[in-house]
Motif scaffolding. Sequence first.
Motif, PDB file in Angstrom:
ATOM      1  N   SER A  27       0.854  -1.183   0.000  1.00 24.86           N
ATOM      2  CA  SER A  27       0.000   0.000   0.000  1.00 24.86           C
ATOM      3  C   SER A  27       0.889   1.231   0.000  1.00 24.86           C
ATOM      4  N   GLY A  28       0.719   2.077  -1.004  1.00 22.67           N
ATOM      5  CA  GLY A  28       1.486   3.307  -1.040  1.00 22.67           C
ATOM      6  C   GLY A  28       2.965   3.115  -1.292  1.00 22.67           C
ATOM      7  N   PHE A  29       3.310   2.069  -2.002  1.00 21.97           N
ATOM      8  CA  PHE A  29       4.724   1.788  -2.284  1.00 21.97           C
ATOM      9  C   PHE A  29       4.889   1.472  -3.755  1.00 21.97           C
ATOM     10  N   SER A  30       5.890   2.065  -4.371  1.00 28.63           N
ATOM     11  CA  SER A  30       6.148   1.864  -5.791  1.00 28.63           C
ATOM     12  C   SER A  30       7.320   0.912  -5.963  1.00 28.63           C
ATOM     13  N   MET A  34      12.398  -6.526  -8.198  1.00 27.17           N
ATOM     14  CA  MET A  34      12.005  -7.693  -7.436  1.00 27.17           C
ATOM     15  C   MET A  34      13.154  -8.689  -7.497  1.00 27.17           C
ATOM     16  N   SER A  35      13.424  -9.333  -6.391  1.00 30.62           N
ATOM     17  CA  SER A  35      14.618 -10.175  -6.325  1.00 30.62           C
ATOM     18  C   SER A  35      14.358 -11.423  -5.494  1.00 30.62           C
ATOM     19  N   TRP A  36      15.220 -12.406  -5.694  1.00 31.66           N
ATOM     20  CA  TRP A  36      15.294 -13.575  -4.827  1.00 31.66           C
ATOM     21  C   TRP A  36      16.725 -13.676  -4.301  1.00 31.66           C
ATOM     22  N   TYR A  37      16.833 -13.897  -3.001  1.00 24.80           N
ATOM     23  CA  TYR A  37      18.105 -14.140  -2.340  1.00 24.80           C
ATOM     24  C   TYR A  37      18.051 -15.521  -1.708  1.00 24.80           C
ATOM     25  N   ARG A  38      19.205 -16.011  -1.307  1.00 25.70           N
ATOM     26  CA  ARG A  38      19.238 -17.257  -0.549  1.00 25.70           C
ATOM     27  C   ARG A  38      20.377 -17.218   0.452  1.00 25.70           C
ATOM     28  N   SER A  96      12.414 -10.347  -2.267  1.00 25.59           N
ATOM     29  CA  SER A  96      12.589  -8.947  -1.881  1.00 25.59           C
ATOM     30  C   SER A  96      12.007  -8.059  -2.970  1.00 25.59           C
ATOM     31  N   VAL A  97      11.389  -6.972  -2.554  1.00 26.12           N
ATOM     32  CA  VAL A  97      10.932  -5.960  -3.494  1.00 26.12           C
ATOM     33  C   VAL A  97      11.414  -4.615  -2.997  1.00 26.12           C
ATOM     34  N   GLY A  98      11.615  -3.701  -3.916  1.00 27.11           N
ATOM     35  CA  GLY A  98      12.112  -2.405  -3.492  1.00 27.11           C
ATOM     36  C   GLY A  98      12.113  -1.371  -4.588  1.00 27.11           C
ATOM     37  N   THR A 102      14.178   2.170  -0.655  1.00 27.88           N
ATOM     38  CA  THR A 102      14.123   1.148   0.372  1.00 27.88           C
ATOM     39  C   THR A 102      13.746  -0.188  -0.236  1.00 27.88           C
ATOM     40  N   SER A 103      13.823  -1.234   0.557  1.00 28.38           N
ATOM     41  CA  SER A 103      13.426  -2.561   0.105  1.00 28.38           C
ATOM     42  C   SER A 103      12.827  -3.330   1.272  1.00 28.38           C
ATOM     43  N   TYR A 104      12.078  -4.368   0.922  1.00 34.12           N
ATOM     44  CA  TYR A 104      11.442  -5.236   1.906  1.00 34.12           C
ATOM     45  C   TYR A 104      11.762  -6.684   1.579  1.00 34.12           C
ATOM     46  N   GLN A 105      11.759  -7.515   2.591  1.00 38.67           N
ATOM     47  CA  GLN A 105      12.099  -8.928   2.410  1.00 38.67           C
ATOM     48  C   GLN A 105      11.139  -9.797   3.213  1.00 38.67           C
ATOM     49  N   GLY A 106      10.856 -10.977   2.667  1.00 44.31           N
ATOM     50  CA  GLY A 106       9.979 -11.905   3.349  1.00 44.31           C
ATOM     51  C   GLY A 106      10.706 -12.737   4.392  1.00 44.31           C
ATOM     52  N   GLN A 107       9.980 -13.688   4.956  1.00 46.34           N
ATOM     53  CA  GLN A 107      10.536 -14.530   6.017  1.00 46.34           C
ATOM     54  C   GLN A 107      11.305 -15.724   5.485  1.00 46.34           C
ATOM     55  N   GLY A 108      11.136 -16.027   4.223  1.00 45.14           N
ATOM     56  CA  GLY A 108      11.918 -17.089   3.619  1.00 45.14           C
ATOM     57  C   GLY A 108      11.185 -18.416   3.542  1.00 45.14           C
TER      58      GLY A 108
END
Length: 115
Positions: A27-30, A34-38, A96-98, A102-108
């Motif tokens: 919400s309210g984020f552009s 998009m990425s995948w890390y490990r 991860s998206v950003g 800034t960026s955000y990451q999930g719990q995996g």
Amino acid sequence: QVQLVESGGGLVQTGGSLRLSCSVSMSGFSITRMSWYRQAPGNERELVAHLLINGITTYSDAVKGRFTISRDRTLSTVYLQMNNLKSEDTAIYYCSVGNSHTSYQGQGTQVTVSS
């Protein structure tokens, strides 16, 4: 605010395939990337695949030719298709998206490849 939830991990034999999904709620984020890390036990987190909104993709040398990152049209889901899996692909996979700020990451989600 952004929430990411990964799914699709599991146990697979060497040479097998898995498809990871990451559900993106925002919400309210552009989003511009998009990425995948490990991260494997004892190792640092590493970038696996990266997708820009313009469609440009990059992959680590370790997965190039075997993994494919993609997304749906609405940017609500990002995927990682993993083929010809190897034991060294065993790790926790994070999406991860950003953007430039800034960026955000999930719990995996855990991926385990058995020989």
